[in-house]
Design a protein around this motif. Structure first.
Motif, PDB file in Angstrom:
ATOM      1  N   GLY A 222       0.716  -1.207   0.085  1.00 53.03           N
ATOM      2  CA  GLY A 222       0.001  -0.207  -0.020  1.00 53.03           C
ATOM      3  C   GLY A 222       0.851   1.208  -0.008  1.00 53.03           C
ATOM      4  N   MET A 223       0.189   2.381  -0.279  1.00 54.40           N
ATOM      5  CA  MET A 223       1.078   3.581  -0.258  1.00 54.40           C
ATOM      6  C   MET A 223       0.242   4.482   0.683  1.00 54.40           C
ATOM      7  SD  MET A 223       3.112   3.226  -2.467  1.00 54.40           S
ATOM      8  CE  MET A 223       3.781   4.692  -2.943  1.00 54.40           C
ATOM      9  N   GLY A 224       0.818   5.616   1.061  1.00 53.55           N
ATOM     10  CA  GLY A 224       0.389   6.824   2.131  1.00 53.55           C
ATOM     11  C   GLY A 224       0.088   6.196   3.424  1.00 53.55           C
ATOM     12  N   ALA A 225       0.563   5.194   3.810  1.00 53.85           N
ATOM     13  CA  ALA A 225       0.358   4.756   5.303  1.00 53.85           C
ATOM     14  C   ALA A 225       0.641   5.670   6.172  1.00 53.85           C
ATOM     15  CB  ALA A 225       0.689   3.452   5.493  1.00 53.85           C
ATOM     16  N   SER A 226       0.107   5.696   7.334  1.00 56.92           N
ATOM     17  CA  SER A 226       0.484   6.383   8.764  1.00 56.92           C
ATOM     18  C   SER A 226       1.340   5.495   9.555  1.00 56.92           C
ATOM     19  CB  SER A 226      -0.754   7.189   9.338  1.00 56.92           C
ATOM     20  OG  SER A 226      -1.031   8.345   8.412  1.00 56.92           O
ATOM     21  N   PRO A 227       2.176   6.209  10.503  1.00 61.75           N
ATOM     22  CA  PRO A 227       2.676   5.230  11.207  1.00 61.75           C
ATOM     23  C   PRO A 227       1.833   4.200  12.242  1.00 61.75           C
ATOM     24  CG  PRO A 227       3.928   7.220  11.328  1.00 61.75           C
ATOM     25  CD  PRO A 227       2.699   7.399  10.451  1.00 61.75           C
ATOM     26  N   TRP A 228       0.677   4.874  12.728  1.00 64.06           N
ATOM     27  CA  TRP A 228      -0.256   4.111  13.564  1.00 64.06           C
ATOM     28  C   TRP A 228      -0.903   2.885  12.700  1.00 64.06           C
ATOM     29  CZ3 TRP A 228      -0.718   9.391  13.321  1.00 64.06           C
ATOM     30  CH2 TRP A 228      -1.747  10.006  12.362  1.00 64.06           C
ATOM     31  N   ASP A 229      -0.925   3.028  11.228  1.00 60.97           N
ATOM     32  CA  ASP A 229      -1.494   1.993  10.604  1.00 60.97           C
ATOM     33  C   ASP A 229      -0.572   0.639  10.572  1.00 60.97           C
ATOM     34  OD1 ASP A 229      -3.817   3.673   9.627  1.00 60.97           O
ATOM     35  OD2 ASP A 229      -2.384   4.477   7.906  1.00 60.97           O
ATOM     36  N   VAL A 230       0.720   1.028  10.519  1.00 62.74           N
ATOM     37  CA  VAL A 230       1.502  -0.112  10.127  1.00 62.74           C
ATOM     38  C   VAL A 230       2.808  -0.680  11.510  1.00 62.74           C
ATOM     39  CG1 VAL A 230       1.427   0.292   7.700  1.00 62.74           C
ATOM     40  CG2 VAL A 230       3.285   1.375   9.060  1.00 62.74           C
ATOM     41  N   ALA A 231       2.903   0.381  12.282  1.00 57.88           N
ATOM     42  CA  ALA A 231       3.828   0.134  13.421  1.00 57.88           C
ATOM     43  C   ALA A 231       3.637  -1.434  13.799  1.00 57.88           C
ATOM     44  CB  ALA A 231       3.617   1.100  14.470  1.00 57.88           C
ATOM     45  N   ALA A 232       2.521  -1.747  14.401  1.00 57.79           N
ATOM     46  CA  ALA A 232       2.407  -3.120  14.943  1.00 57.79           C
ATOM     47  C   ALA A 232       2.606  -4.326  13.916  1.00 57.79           C
ATOM     48  CB  ALA A 232       1.098  -3.040  15.758  1.00 57.79           C
ATOM     49  N   GLY A 233       1.792  -4.022  12.847  1.00 51.64           N
ATOM     50  CA  GLY A 233       1.774  -4.928  11.745  1.00 51.64           C
ATOM     51  C   GLY A 233       3.154  -5.270  11.180  1.00 51.64           C
ATOM     52  N   SER A 234       4.147  -4.212  11.209  1.00 50.92           N
ATOM     53  CA  SER A 234       5.299  -4.336  10.775  1.00 50.92           C
ATOM     54  C   SER A 234       6.116  -5.376  11.515  1.00 50.92           C
ATOM     55  CB  SER A 234       6.007  -2.824  10.475  1.00 50.92           C
ATOM     56  OG  SER A 234       6.506  -2.345  11.675  1.00 50.92           O
ATOM     57  N   LEU A 235       5.992  -5.155  12.799  1.00 49.03           N
ATOM     58  CA  LEU A 235       6.785  -6.009  13.911  1.00 49.03           C
ATOM     59  C   LEU A 235       6.404  -7.437  13.852  1.00 49.03           C
ATOM     60  CD1 LEU A 235       8.867  -5.902  15.759  1.00 49.03           C
ATOM     61  CD2 LEU A 235       7.142  -5.771  17.628  1.00 49.03           C
ATOM     62  N   LEU A 236       4.868  -7.674  13.651  1.00 50.22           N
ATOM     63  CA  LEU A 236       4.621  -9.054  13.432  1.00 50.22           C
ATOM     64  C   LEU A 236       5.038  -9.629  12.455  1.00 50.22           C
ATOM     65  CD1 LEU A 236       0.545  -8.298  14.220  1.00 50.22           C
ATOM     66  CD2 LEU A 236       1.895  -9.934  15.253  1.00 50.22           C
ATOM     67  N   VAL A 237       5.089  -8.977  11.132  1.00 47.43           N
ATOM     68  CA  VAL A 237       5.694  -9.749  10.211  1.00 47.43           C
ATOM     69  C   VAL A 237       6.972 -10.174  10.220  1.00 47.43           C
ATOM     70  CG1 VAL A 237       6.175  -9.581   7.392  1.00 47.43           C
ATOM     71  CG2 VAL A 237       4.034  -8.567   8.389  1.00 47.43           C
ATOM     72  N   ARG A 238       8.163  -9.265  10.620  1.00 48.00           N
ATOM     73  CA  ARG A 238       9.386  -9.492  10.888  1.00 48.00           C
ATOM     74  C   ARG A 238       9.504 -10.480  11.801  1.00 48.00           C
ATOM     75  NH1 ARG A 238       9.795  -3.715  11.027  1.00 48.00           N
ATOM     76  NH2 ARG A 238      10.420  -3.785  13.391  1.00 48.00           N
ATOM     77  N   ARG A 239       8.980 -10.438  12.965  1.00 46.39           N
ATOM     78  CA  ARG A 239       9.049 -11.531  14.201  1.00 46.39           C
ATOM     79  C   ARG A 239       8.604 -12.860  13.809  1.00 46.39           C
ATOM     80  NH1 ARG A 239      12.024  -8.221  16.342  1.00 46.39           N
ATOM     81  NH2 ARG A 239      11.943  -7.438  18.415  1.00 46.39           N
ATOM     82  N   ALA A 240       7.557 -12.861  12.785  1.00 48.45           N
ATOM     83  CA  ALA A 240       7.174 -14.199  12.265  1.00 48.45           C
ATOM     84  C   ALA A 240       8.033 -14.824  11.113  1.00 48.45           C
ATOM     85  CB  ALA A 240       5.779 -14.036  11.635  1.00 48.45           C
ATOM     86  N   GLY A 242       8.831 -13.158   8.188  1.00 51.46           N
ATOM     87  CA  GLY A 242       8.573 -12.359   6.971  1.00 51.46           C
ATOM     88  C   GLY A 242       9.538 -11.186   6.759  1.00 51.46           C
ATOM     89  N   VAL A 243       9.000 -10.345   5.614  1.00 50.97           N
ATOM     90  CA  VAL A 243      10.048  -9.171   5.408  1.00 50.97           C
ATOM     91  C   VAL A 243       8.906  -8.141   5.512  1.00 50.97           C
ATOM     92  CG1 VAL A 243      11.345  -8.232   3.477  1.00 50.97           C
ATOM     93  CG2 VAL A 243      11.521 -10.640   4.122  1.00 50.97           C
ATOM     94  N   TYR A 244       9.345  -7.059   6.094  1.00 53.68           N
ATOM     95  CA  TYR A 244       8.498  -5.746   5.866  1.00 53.68           C
ATOM     96  C   TYR A 244       9.662  -4.696   5.321  1.00 53.68           C
ATOM     97  CZ  TYR A 244       6.052  -1.634   7.025  1.00 53.68           C
ATOM     98  OH  TYR A 244       5.151  -0.360   6.850  1.00 53.68           O
ATOM     99  N   ILE A 245       9.071  -3.894   4.436  1.00 55.29           N
ATOM    100  CA  ILE A 245       9.890  -2.850   3.897  1.00 55.29           C
ATOM    101  C   ILE A 245       9.092  -1.618   3.971  1.00 55.29           C
ATOM    102  CG2 ILE A 245      11.061  -2.016   1.445  1.00 55.29           C
ATOM    103  CD1 ILE A 245      11.160  -4.929   0.729  1.00 55.29           C
ATOM    104  N   PRO A 246       9.498  -0.503   4.634  1.00 60.44           N
ATOM    105  CA  PRO A 246       8.940   0.888   4.775  1.00 60.44           C
ATOM    106  C   PRO A 246       9.336   1.651   3.445  1.00 60.44           C
ATOM    107  CG  PRO A 246      10.876   0.706   6.134  1.00 60.44           C
ATOM    108  CD  PRO A 246      10.690  -0.811   5.507  1.00 60.44           C
ATOM    109  N   LEU A 247       8.256   1.718   2.407  1.00 56.32           N
ATOM    110  CA  LEU A 247       8.853   2.378   1.146  1.00 56.32           C
ATOM    111  C   LEU A 247       9.403   4.019   1.503  1.00 56.32           C
ATOM    112  CD1 LEU A 247       6.293   0.860  -1.172  1.00 56.32           C
ATOM    113  CD2 LEU A 247       8.507   0.132  -0.389  1.00 56.32           C
ATOM    114  N   GLY A 248       8.572   4.597   2.660  1.00 58.51           N
ATOM    115  CA  GLY A 248       9.151   5.838   2.875  1.00 58.51           C
ATOM    116  C   GLY A 248      10.431   6.015   3.707  1.00 58.51           C
ATOM    117  N   GLY A 249      11.134   4.935   4.151  1.00 59.30           N
ATOM    118  CA  GLY A 249      12.516   4.785   4.512  1.00 59.30           C
ATOM    119  C   GLY A 249      12.290   4.547   6.137  1.00 59.30           C
ATOM    120  N   SER A 250      10.924   4.703   6.858  1.00 57.60           N
ATOM    121  CA  SER A 250      11.008   4.337   7.965  1.00 57.60           C
ATOM    122  C   SER A 250       9.655   4.178   8.382  1.00 57.60           C
ATOM    123  CB  SER A 250      11.377   5.628   8.930  1.00 57.60           C
ATOM    124  OG  SER A 250      10.914   5.290  10.235  1.00 57.60           O
ATOM    125  N   VAL A 251       9.308   3.265   9.248  1.00 58.17           N
ATOM    126  CA  VAL A 251       7.844   2.904   9.575  1.00 58.17           C
ATOM    127  C   VAL A 251       7.161   4.214  10.516  1.00 58.17           C
ATOM    128  CG1 VAL A 251       8.649   1.772  11.933  1.00 58.17           C
ATOM    129  CG2 VAL A 251       6.469   1.004  10.790  1.00 58.17           C
TER     130      VAL A 251
END
Length: 284
Positions: A222-240, A242-251
């Motif tokens: 997705g594009m244009g996500a805010s930190p509160w949209d993806v912060a928890a989910g990004s950690l879930l993916v990585r801890r499981a 998987g791979v998480y890539i923040p396209l804006g350079g930072s979650v």
């Protein structure tokens, strides 16, 4: 931050997320009045703000010396004081909480059962704990120092290896993407539809990421996500795994995101072209 502190924050995140479960279940399919924020594609209901207030109160009671960054209430100290903008890095060295009380408000308001509560804790430039809670299915996805879990079951982000076998969850192109990119966005979406085995647009970035962490879907973009949209989910993916890539350079910055299960061939996918990834992002 040591592991015991991260575990404690994960417990607080779970407590805060679950604190609004009853309210959201009771309000679901009541067709609440809807207001809009940026435009008519960006709805908000009375339950969004009320749920965030409840979550803030739980965090204030459990972790008063922290900062809360909420979709509805903005950036404030848990004790009610003013705080500086919290983008990347610590705010006075405090733990930062990223709260989305209803991620997928359009679904919630219309009666579509694909929305969630997302609560994450960050220290410095790292997300250290996160919970994505689906109140309709009573599914609690938790990420902390010991891994990612659904209830007591460890999650393993594994699935398809290539586009032609994969389920892609995406919000692209949104109305904003179309406004910026015009017809090119439709061409990129067509590339995804023809490349992937299945493409779905269910709404709720946080819940899409949780499903990738669980291996129920293979890719989320997705594009244009805010930190509160993806912060928890990004950690879930990585801890499981998987791979998480923040396209804006930072979650912690507004921007796009791309996540996939472990073992997925990103280099051979249509996504690098569509998401305009740099070579370093593809190689990890």
């Amino acid at each position: 931050m040591d592991q015991s502190a991260s575990r404690e924050l994960a417990g607080i995140a779970a407590l805060a997320a679950r604190s609004v479960g009853d309210r959201l279940r009771e309000a679901f399919r009541s067709r609440p009045a809807v207001r809009t924020k940026r435009d008519f594609h960006d709805p908000v209901t009375e339950h969004d703000r009320a749920a965030e207030d409840i979550i803030r109160a739980v965090i204030a009671a459990e972790c008063p010396d922290s900062v809360i960054v909420g979709e509805e209430g903005g950036v404030r100290r848990a004790d009610g004081g003013e705080a500086d903008a919290a983008e990347e890095g610590a705010v006075d060295g405090r733990v930062r909480w990223y709260v989305d009380p209803i991620d997928g408000t359009a679904n919630f308001a219309a009666g579509v059962p694909f929305f969630c509560v997302s609560v994450a804790a960050a220290a410095g430039d790292e997300v250290v704990a996160g919970v994505v809670y689906d109140p309709m299915r009573e599914e609690e996805f938790t990420a902390g120092p010991d891994g990612a879990f659904l209830g007591g079951r460890r999650l393993r982000s594994a699935g398809a290896a290539s586009d032609r076998e994969a389920m892609l969850l995406t919000s692209y192109p949104s109305s904003r993407d179309l406004a910026v990119e015009g017809e090119a966005a439709l061409g990129r979406f067509g590339r995804l539809v023809t490349s992937f085995a299945a493409v779905r647009r269910p709404g709720s970035a946080a819940l899409k990421l949780a499903h990738v962490a669980a291996g129920w879907s293979d890719v989320a973009f997705g594009m244009g996500a805010s930190p509160w949209d993806v912060a928890a989910g990004s950690l879930l993916v990585r801890r499981a795994g998987g791979v998480y890539i923040p396209l804006g350079g930072s979650v912690f910055r507004v921007g796009g995101y791309l996540a996939h299960v472990g073992g997925f061939d990103l280099a051979g996918s249509a996504l690098p072209e569509v998401a305009r990834l740099r070579p370093a992002q593809i190689s990890g």
